[in-house]
Design an enzyme around this catalytic site. Structure first.
Site, PDB file in Angstrom:
ATOM      1  N   LYS A  97       2.406  -6.069  -6.731  1.00 37.64           N
ATOM      2  CA  LYS A  97       3.860  -6.179  -6.764  1.00 37.64           C
ATOM      3  C   LYS A  97       4.260  -7.351  -7.658  1.00 37.64           C
ATOM      4  O   LYS A  97       3.664  -8.428  -7.584  1.00 37.64           O
ATOM      5  CB  LYS A  97       4.399  -6.374  -5.342  1.00 37.64           C
ATOM      6  CG  LYS A  97       5.918  -6.359  -5.215  1.00 37.64           C
ATOM      7  CD  LYS A  97       6.344  -6.531  -3.766  1.00 37.64           C
ATOM      8  CE  LYS A  97       7.851  -6.495  -3.599  1.00 37.64           C
ATOM      9  NZ  LYS A  97       8.267  -6.683  -2.182  1.00 37.64           N
TER      10      LYS A  97
ATOM     11  N   SER B  12      11.580  -3.320  -0.621  1.00 36.96           N
ATOM     12  CA  SER B  12      11.696  -3.638  -2.030  1.00 36.96           C
ATOM     13  C   SER B  12      10.452  -3.268  -2.834  1.00 36.96           C
ATOM     14  O   SER B  12      10.477  -3.230  -4.052  1.00 36.96           O
ATOM     15  CB  SER B  12      11.972  -5.137  -2.205  1.00 36.96           C
ATOM     16  OG  SER B  12      10.865  -5.914  -1.709  1.00 36.96           O
TER      17      SER B  12
ATOM     18  N   SER C 123       9.690  -4.638   3.630  1.00 38.24           N
ATOM     19  CA  SER C 123       9.482  -4.202   2.251  1.00 38.24           C
ATOM     20  C   SER C 123       8.100  -3.658   1.940  1.00 38.24           C
ATOM     21  O   SER C 123       7.873  -3.152   0.846  1.00 38.24           O
ATOM     22  CB  SER C 123       9.797  -5.350   1.287  1.00 38.24           C
ATOM     23  OG  SER C 123      11.165  -5.654   1.303  1.00 38.24           O
TER      24      SER C 123
END
Length: 491
Positions: free
Chosen positions: A80, A155, A179
């Protein structure tokens, strides 16, 4: 699609260690897969082709020299874009850091490299991890491989979508309010939030410092546990890191895979048994509870009365911490710099930079947090939210005196269409309704696929006491052994 991209991380590592395939072949297969499908999925913001192949060749050279390899050596991983990666762009999904190449690696990235994993690149995310759909990325939305017109969660939607699209067997995410778990639920993958402090935040670009928790994403529970073991553990560079060993999550996952939950007490959170959840989500959850019961688990209902206040408490605490953390992005030290023509004051340059660099959701949360912390309002808003956080922690403590773990749906609904909630922030925030309490408490939680609703994945969440991460892996692996994994339509 290459057969290598369909293998689990554990299977890939075994083949590489035995010399039945090479890390280079595995890496190239995943790079080819990314090239074939990511123009439609947009899981990646940056693909580090040469860096990945170099890392893979280094693993192959170590194996050829007879050196011992770690349990995930040669396995590709997607990271990420919230973790600093030396020499590789780290944008946090924001224009304000466009093109920034950190001079150092986050601790977790260092551990991944040391373990011999192969970093494929950086995955898309909601800007500064603020969002539930990956539509707030400054670089465009990621799409769900199950239906390209739907969101992949947020997210960390890029990491989850990369897994579901078979672009990577493993990925790293971060979980501030759900997330990791929420994207896992809506993409039919596994996402685990470790105990807060169990994984290092050094090199993680901060959103909410008391909540942010890096964690593993995978397609199977065992793979998530193997990644958790590699990335976790104490880090003296992180002041919030717990000086304790990682619980034996791999052994717990293997034990759970036997399908025996005899003696395990699981609590269904009464407050989450029907609140706002779609009928298909509730149906899949009930079927999963039946499966857990058949494996020997004792199921009881547990009331956690203050969980109902978690959402508003979170949206005071997290934005307050964000307003402080994001003050460092001022156009002075690094990143975007707007309006520096020699005639404007420093204050004007900072204002213009932040106006141009931050997206609407980030600005909304900075303003919410700044207001909650302002003189005359601190006690009424931020202070009260922290008191609610304490009550939620007490709910968890009381619950775990009665049961080994808690279960609930991961998210109230399946993946919704792109664009359908961006105009209504509250409806977007509801995606994390069931995941936020765990972050406020600090304990571990995992989402494991538990069925389909109208052809879209549904996730079941397992929540455990702090430092009892192994419990959630055992329960999740047991459910996986009963239900199997879920494969999206071919891209």
């Amino acid at each position: 699609m290459s057969d290598l991209t369909r293998l689990t991380a554990a299977e890939i590592a075994g083949l590489v260690a035995a010399g039945e395939t090479s890390a280079t072949e595995v890496t190239q297969a995943h790079l080819d897969r990314i090239a074939a499908v990511d123009d439609r999925v947009h899981a990646f913001l940056h693909v580090d082709t040469e860096g990945a192949l170099d890392a893979a060749r280094a693993v192959d050279a170590r194996r050829a020299a007879g050196e011992p390899l770690g349990p995930l050596a040669g396995v590709p991983v997607a990271v990420k874009d919230v973790l600093a990666t030396k020499g590789v762009p780290t944008t946090v999904g924001s224009k304000i850091l466009e093109g920034w190449r950190p001079p150092y690696d986050a601790t977790i990235v260092q551990r991944l490299r040391a373990a011999g994993t192969v970093m494929l690149g950086k995955t898309n995310m909601d800007e500064f991890a603020m969002g539930s759909s990956t539509e707030y990325s400054a670089y465009g939305p990621t799409r769900n491989p199950w239906d390209l017109e739907r969101i992949p969660g947020g997210s960390g939607g890029g990491s989850a979508a990369a897994l579901a699209a078979y672009e990577a067997p493993l990925a790293i995410g971060s979980d501030t309010g759900g997330s990791i778990r929420q994207p896992g639920a809506v993409t039919g993958t596994v996402g685990a939030k470790p105990t807060y402090g169990g994984t290092s935040r050094y090199g993680l670009v901060a959103f909410s410092s008391s909540l942010d928790t890096p964690g593993p994403c995978a397609r199977t529970v065992l793979d998530a546990a193997l990644l958790h073991e590699v990335m976790g553990g104490h880090d003296p560079r992180d002041s919030t890191s717990i000086p304790a060993p990682v619980p034996d999550v791999v052994a717990a996952a293997r034990l759970g895979a036997t399908g025996d939950l005899t003696g395990v007490r699981l609590g269904i959170v009464t407050e989450f048994s029907g609140e706002g959840a779609e009928p298909g989500v509730l149906a899949a959850f009930r079927e999963s509870v039946d499966a857990l019961t058949k494996m020997g688990a004792e199921i009881v209902e547990i009331s956690c009365p203050h969980f109902s206040y978690a959402l508003p408490a979170y949206y005071l605490i997290a934005p307050s911490e964000a307003s402080s953390n994001l003050a460092r992005f001022d156009g002075v030290r690094f990143g975007l710099r707007v309006g520096d023509d020699g005639e404007r004051s420093l204050e004007e340059v900072m204002s213009l930079t932040r106006e141009a660099g931050f997206g609407p959701e980030v600005k909304r949360r900075i303003m919410l947090g700044t207001y909650a912390l302002s003189s005359g309002y601190y006690d009424a808003y931020y202070g009260q939210a922290q008191k609610v956080r304490t009550l939620i922690t007490r709910d968890f403590t009381s619950a775990f005196e009665q049961v080994d773990a808690l279960i609930s749906p991961t998210t109230p609904f399946t993946a919704f269409p792109l664009g359908s909630r961006t105009a209504d922030p509250y409806q977007m925030y509801l995606a994390d309704l069931f995941t936020i309490p765990t972050n406020l408490y600090g304990g571990p939680g995992i989402s494991v696929p538990c069925g389909l609703s109208d052809g879209l994945p549904v996730g079941l969440q397992v929540m455990a006491p702090t430092l009892a991460d192994d419990r959630m892996y055992r329960v999740a692996a047991a459910l996986e052994s009963a239900l199997g994994t879920f494969t999206p339509p071919a891209l």
